[in-house]
Design an enzyme around this catalytic site. Structure first.
Site, PDB file in Angstrom:
ATOM      1  N   GLY A  35      24.113  65.799  78.408  1.00 53.91           N
ATOM      2  CA  GLY A  35      24.817  64.980  79.389  1.00 53.91           C
ATOM      3  C   GLY A  35      25.903  65.699  80.154  1.00 53.91           C
ATOM      4  O   GLY A  35      25.974  66.925  80.162  1.00 53.91           O
ATOM      5  N   TYR A  36      26.748  64.903  80.816  1.00 52.71           N
ATOM      6  CA  TYR A  36      27.731  65.377  81.782  1.00 52.71           C
ATOM      7  C   TYR A  36      26.990  66.236  82.818  1.00 52.71           C
ATOM      8  O   TYR A  36      27.233  67.431  82.975  1.00 52.71           O
ATOM      9  CB  TYR A  36      28.889  66.130  81.112  1.00 52.71           C
ATOM     10  CG  TYR A  36      30.160  65.938  81.903  1.00 52.71           C
ATOM     11  CD1 TYR A  36      30.826  64.709  81.875  1.00 52.71           C
ATOM     12  CD2 TYR A  36      30.663  66.933  82.720  1.00 52.71           C
ATOM     13  CE1 TYR A  36      31.946  64.494  82.641  1.00 52.71           C
ATOM     14  CE2 TYR A  36      31.796  66.721  83.489  1.00 52.71           C
ATOM     15  CZ  TYR A  36      32.438  65.505  83.440  1.00 52.71           C
ATOM     16  OH  TYR A  36      33.545  65.290  84.201  1.00 52.71           O
ATOM     17  N   GLY A  40      22.389  72.002  87.525  1.00 54.41           N
ATOM     18  CA  GLY A  40      21.502  72.753  86.614  1.00 54.41           C
ATOM     19  C   GLY A  40      20.541  71.805  85.917  1.00 54.41           C
ATOM     20  O   GLY A  40      19.326  72.038  85.881  1.00 54.41           O
ATOM     21  N   HIS A  41      21.077  70.700  85.380  1.00 59.18           N
ATOM     22  CA  HIS A  41      20.217  69.711  84.722  1.00 59.18           C
ATOM     23  C   HIS A  41      19.224  69.117  85.729  1.00 59.18           C
ATOM     24  O   HIS A  41      18.053  68.925  85.418  1.00 59.18           O
ATOM     25  CB  HIS A  41      21.060  68.554  84.168  1.00 59.18           C
ATOM     26  CG  HIS A  41      22.064  68.952  83.132  1.00 59.18           C
ATOM     27  ND1 HIS A  41      23.418  68.886  83.338  1.00 59.18           N
ATOM     28  CD2 HIS A  41      21.909  69.410  81.867  1.00 59.18           C
ATOM     29  CE1 HIS A  41      24.059  69.263  82.252  1.00 59.18           C
ATOM     30  NE2 HIS A  41      23.172  69.604  81.341  1.00 59.18           N
ATOM     31  N   GLY A 151      16.635  75.258  80.472  1.00 59.64           N
ATOM     32  CA  GLY A 151      17.251  76.217  81.385  1.00 59.64           C
ATOM     33  C   GLY A 151      17.382  77.601  80.754  1.00 59.64           C
ATOM     34  O   GLY A 151      17.696  77.720  79.563  1.00 59.64           O
ATOM     35  N   GLN A 152      17.161  78.622  81.582  1.00 63.54           N
ATOM     36  CA  GLN A 152      17.315  80.005  81.102  1.00 63.54           C
ATOM     37  C   GLN A 152      18.774  80.374  80.906  1.00 63.54           C
ATOM     38  O   GLN A 152      19.073  81.447  80.410  1.00 63.54           O
ATOM     39  CB  GLN A 152      16.668  80.991  82.093  1.00 63.54           C
ATOM     40  CG  GLN A 152      15.159  81.067  82.013  1.00 63.54           C
ATOM     41  CD  GLN A 152      14.649  81.781  80.764  1.00 63.54           C
ATOM     42  OE1 GLN A 152      15.400  82.082  79.833  1.00 63.54           O
ATOM     43  NE2 GLN A 152      13.364  82.043  80.734  1.00 63.54           N
ATOM     44  N   GLN A 157      18.211  79.992  73.365  1.00 60.60           N
ATOM     45  CA  GLN A 157      17.676  78.676  72.984  1.00 60.60           C
ATOM     46  C   GLN A 157      16.193  78.590  73.370  1.00 60.60           C
ATOM     47  O   GLN A 157      15.372  78.105  72.591  1.00 60.60           O
ATOM     48  CB  GLN A 157      18.492  77.593  73.686  1.00 60.60           C
ATOM     49  CG  GLN A 157      17.985  76.190  73.481  1.00 60.60           C
ATOM     50  CD  GLN A 157      18.997  75.146  73.926  1.00 60.60           C
ATOM     51  OE1 GLN A 157      19.922  74.819  73.209  1.00 60.60           O
ATOM     52  NE2 GLN A 157      18.832  74.603  75.114  1.00 60.60           N
TER      53      GLN A 157
HETATM   54  N1  LIG Z   1      23.257  76.265  85.236  1.00 60.99           N
HETATM   55  C1  LIG Z   1      22.122  75.868  84.681  1.00 60.99           C
HETATM   56  N2  LIG Z   1      20.939  76.199  85.256  1.00 60.99           N
HETATM   57  C2  LIG Z   1      19.768  75.809  84.684  1.00 60.99           C
HETATM   58  N3  LIG Z   1      19.685  75.078  83.564  1.00 60.99           N
HETATM   59  C3  LIG Z   1      20.825  74.721  82.970  1.00 60.99           C
HETATM   60  C4  LIG Z   1      22.100  75.098  83.481  1.00 60.99           C
HETATM   61  N4  LIG Z   1      23.054  74.602  82.664  1.00 60.99           N
HETATM   62  C5  LIG Z   1      22.423  73.948  81.678  1.00 60.99           C
HETATM   63  N5  LIG Z   1      21.080  74.039  81.849  1.00 60.99           N
HETATM   64  C6  LIG Z   1      20.059  73.519  80.955  1.00 60.99           C
HETATM   65  O1  LIG Z   1      20.173  72.129  80.791  1.00 60.99           O
HETATM   66  C7  LIG Z   1      19.726  71.770  79.494  1.00 60.99           C
HETATM   67  C8  LIG Z   1      20.779  70.936  78.841  1.00 60.99           C
HETATM   68  O2  LIG Z   1      21.925  71.749  78.642  1.00 60.99           O
HETATM   69  P1  LIG Z   1      23.361  71.203  78.294  1.00 60.99           P
HETATM   70  O3  LIG Z   1      23.353  69.720  78.394  1.00 60.99           O
HETATM   71  O4  LIG Z   1      23.850  71.841  77.057  1.00 60.99           O
HETATM   72  O5  LIG Z   1      24.185  71.688  79.553  1.00 60.99           O
HETATM   73  P2  LIG Z   1      25.214  72.810  79.744  1.00 60.99           P
HETATM   74  O6  LIG Z   1      25.840  72.621  81.038  1.00 60.99           O
HETATM   75  O7  LIG Z   1      24.562  74.086  79.378  1.00 60.99           O
HETATM   76  O8  LIG Z   1      26.292  72.478  78.703  1.00 60.99           O
HETATM   77  P3  LIG Z   1      27.134  73.486  77.871  1.00 60.99           P
HETATM   78  O9  LIG Z   1      28.470  73.414  78.467  1.00 60.99           O
HETATM   79  O10 LIG Z   1      26.996  72.831  76.525  1.00 60.99           O
HETATM   80  O11 LIG Z   1      26.530  74.836  77.888  1.00 60.99           O
HETATM   81  C9  LIG Z   1      19.462  73.072  78.735  1.00 60.99           C
HETATM   82  O12 LIG Z   1      18.077  73.346  78.774  1.00 60.99           O
HETATM   83  C10 LIG Z   1      20.243  74.066  79.555  1.00 60.99           C
HETATM   84  O13 LIG Z   1      19.755  75.382  79.461  1.00 60.99           O
HETATM   85  C1  LIG Z   2      18.506  71.349  73.864  1.00 66.35           C
HETATM   86  C2  LIG Z   2      19.729  70.534  73.516  1.00 66.35           C
HETATM   87  C3  LIG Z   2      19.722  69.236  74.315  1.00 66.35           C
HETATM   88  C4  LIG Z   2      19.641  70.147  72.031  1.00 66.35           C
HETATM   89  O1  LIG Z   2      20.739  69.393  71.646  1.00 66.35           O
HETATM   90  C5  LIG Z   2      21.019  71.321  73.758  1.00 66.35           C
HETATM   91  O2  LIG Z   2      21.102  72.430  72.954  1.00 66.35           O
HETATM   92  C6  LIG Z   2      21.229  71.669  75.204  1.00 66.35           C
HETATM   93  O3  LIG Z   2      21.695  70.783  75.914  1.00 66.35           O
HETATM   94  O4  LIG Z   2      20.933  72.803  75.628  1.00 66.35           O
HETATM   95  N1  BAL Z   3      23.524  74.264  75.991  1.00 66.70           N
HETATM   96  C1  BAL Z   3      23.832  74.654  74.629  1.00 66.70           C
HETATM   97  C2  BAL Z   3      24.351  73.554  73.804  1.00 66.70           C
HETATM   98  C3  BAL Z   3      25.579  73.922  73.052  1.00 66.70           C
HETATM   99  O1  BAL Z   3      26.369  74.737  73.542  1.00 66.70           O
HETATM  100  O2  BAL Z   3      25.797  73.394  71.963  1.00 66.70           O
END
Ligand SMILES: Nc1ncnc2c1ncn2[C@@H]1O[C@H](COP(=O)(O)OP(=O)(O)OP(=O)(O)O)[C@@H](O)[C@H]1O
Ligand SMILES: CC(C)(CO)[C@@H](O)C(=O)[O-]
Ligand code: BAL
Length: 286
Positions: A35-36, A40-41, A151-152, A157
Site C-alpha cells: 500500500g501507500y 511504481g505500483h 517490481g525490479q 525479492q
Molecule cells: N519504483 C518502483 N518501480 C517499480 N515497482 C515498484 C517500485 N516501488 C515498488 N515497486 C513494486 O511494488 C510492489 C509492492 O511494493 P511495496 O508496496 O513494498 O512498495 P515500495 O514502495 O517498494 O515500498 P517500500 O518503501 O516498502 O520499499 C513490489 O513488487 C515492488 O517491487
Molecule cells: C511482495 C510483498 C507485498 C509481500 O509482503 C512486499 O514484500 C512488497 O510490497 O514488495
Molecule cells: N518492498 C519490500 C518490502 C519491505 O521493505 O518490507
C-alpha cells in the site's frame, strides 16, 4: 469508463469472487503490495492489464517480514487514497485483509528460500525473505493468479519468488517489471515520504552512483574498482550511511570478481538516510 473496484477484506469473500471469474475463463493478474500507492505500483497494474482480464491487488503490511526494530508500526498507510488510486488504475478486486484475517493464529509454517535470500537485504534484514516468501505463497494460495507482477526495484525479492515458484511448482507466471523513478532519478518507494527535504535531495546519489557504475562497467573496470568509486561518491553526501553496495550475478546472486561477455549481473545498494533505508539497483547484461 472507469471500472468499479470491489474491496474485500476476507479470504472467503475473495475466493468466492475469484471462483466466479475463473469459471468465466478470465485470466487473473495479481499485484501484491504493502500500500501507500505510487506510480511504481500503478505501473504493475498497467502491465497486468496488458495480459489479464481481471486484476487483483492486495494491500497488506505483512508483520512477518519486518524485524523487531524496523518500521512495521510507522509504515505509511492510507487505505482511502489507495482505494481511489487503485480504482482509477483499473484494479477490479482490492484485497485488504487485517493481520488477524491473514494470521488468525501464530504462524508455524515458514518458507525459507536458501541461497538467493542470503546476501544483500537478507544479510541486513535477517528473516525478511522468509516473511516475504511465506506471505507471497499464502497470497498465491488465496488468489491463485495466472500471472503475478513484481517490481525490479526489489530485485532480490523477484529472485526469491522466482526460485520459490520453480522449486514448489507453483502454477503462476512471475512478471518482473521495470523500476519507475522520480524525474531526478530517485526510485519511487512508499518510504520516500519519510525523507526530510535535505535527505530527499541527497538521496538522488543512489541512482547517480548506479549510472556511474554502468559507465565504469562499459569501460571494462572490475567490480571491486566500481564498488570503490560508488562508495566514494555516496560518502560525499553527508547524510548518507551505506548499508551495502554489491555487484553479484543475477538472478543467482553469487559473488562476481571479474565480468565476462554475456554475464547478467545486478549492482545493488541499500543506503540509510537517518532512520530511512532506501534500496535501488541496476540489472544489466554485458
Ligand atoms: N519504483 C518502483 N518501480 C517499480 N515497482 C515498484 C517500485 N516501488 C515498488 N515497486 C513494486 O511494488 C510492489 C509492492 O511494493 P511495496 O508496496 O513494498 O512498495 P515500495 O514502495 O517498494 O515500498 P517500500 O518503501 O516498502 O520499499 C513490489 O513488487 C515492488 O517491487
Ligand atoms: C511482495 C510483498 C507485498 C509481500 O509482503 C512486499 O514484500 C512488497 O510490497 O514488495
Ligand atoms: N518492498 C519490500 C518490502 C519491505 O521493505 O518490507
Amino acid at each position: 469508463m472507469m471500472k468499479t473496484l470491489q474491496q474485500v477484506e476476507t479470504i472467503g469473500e475473495l475466493r468466492r469472487e475469484l471462483k466466479a471469474a475463473r469459471i468465466q475463463g478470465k485470466r487473473i493478474g495479481f499485484v501484491p503490495t504493502m500500500g501507500y500507492l505510487h506510480e511504481g505500483h500503478l505501473s504493475l497494474v498497467e502491465q497486468a492489464k496488458q495480459t489479464c482480464d481481471l486484476i487483483v491487488m492486495s494491500i497488506f503490511v505483512n508483520p512477518l517480514q519486518f524485524g523487531p526494530n524496523e518500521d512495521f508500526e510507522r509504515y505509511p498507510r492510507d487505505l482511502e487514497r489507495d482505494s481511489r488510486m487503485a480504482a482509477t488504475a483499473g484494479v477490479d478486486l482490492l484485497f485488504t485483509p487485517s493481520v488477524e484475517e491473514m494470521y488468525p493464529t501464530a504462524v508455524k509454517t515458514n518458507i525459507t528460500v536458501s541461497g538467493v535470500s542470503e546476501p544483500l537485504c537478507g544479510r541486513s534484514r535477517p528473516g525478511h525473505f522468509d516473511g516475504v516468501a511465506t506471505v507471497v505463497m499464502k497470497l498465491f494460495q488465496i488468489v491463485q493468479p495466472d500471472f503475478a507482477f513484481f517490481g525490479q526495484k526489489d530485485a532480490q525479492q523477484v529472485a526469491v519468488i522466482e526460485q520459490m515458484v520453480r522449486d514448489l511448482s507453483v502454477p503462476v507466471e512471475i512478471i518482473p517489471c521495470p523500476i519507475v523513478r522520480e524525474s531526478d532519478g530517485l526510485a519511487m518507494s512508499s518510504r520516500n515520504v519519510y525523507l526530510a527535504p535535505e535527505e530527499r535531495k541527497q538521496a538522488t546519489v543512489l541512482h547517480r552512483s548506479l549510472r556511474r557504475a554502468k559507465e565504469l562497467l562499459g569501460d571494462g573496470k572490475l567490480p571491486a574498482e566500481i564498488r570503490a568509486e560508488m562508495v566514494q561518491m555516496i560518502q560525499q553526501e553527508p547524510l548518507a550511511d551505506i548499508d551495502y553496495i554489491e555487484i553479484l550475478t543475477y538472478p543467482d546472486l553469487t559473488p562476481l570478481d571479474s565480468v565476462s561477455s554475456g554475464q547478467k549481473l545486478v549492482i545493488a545498494l541499500a543506503v540509510r538516510f537517518g532512520r530511512t533505508r532506501l534500496i535501488d539497483n541496476l540489472i544489466t547484461t554485458l
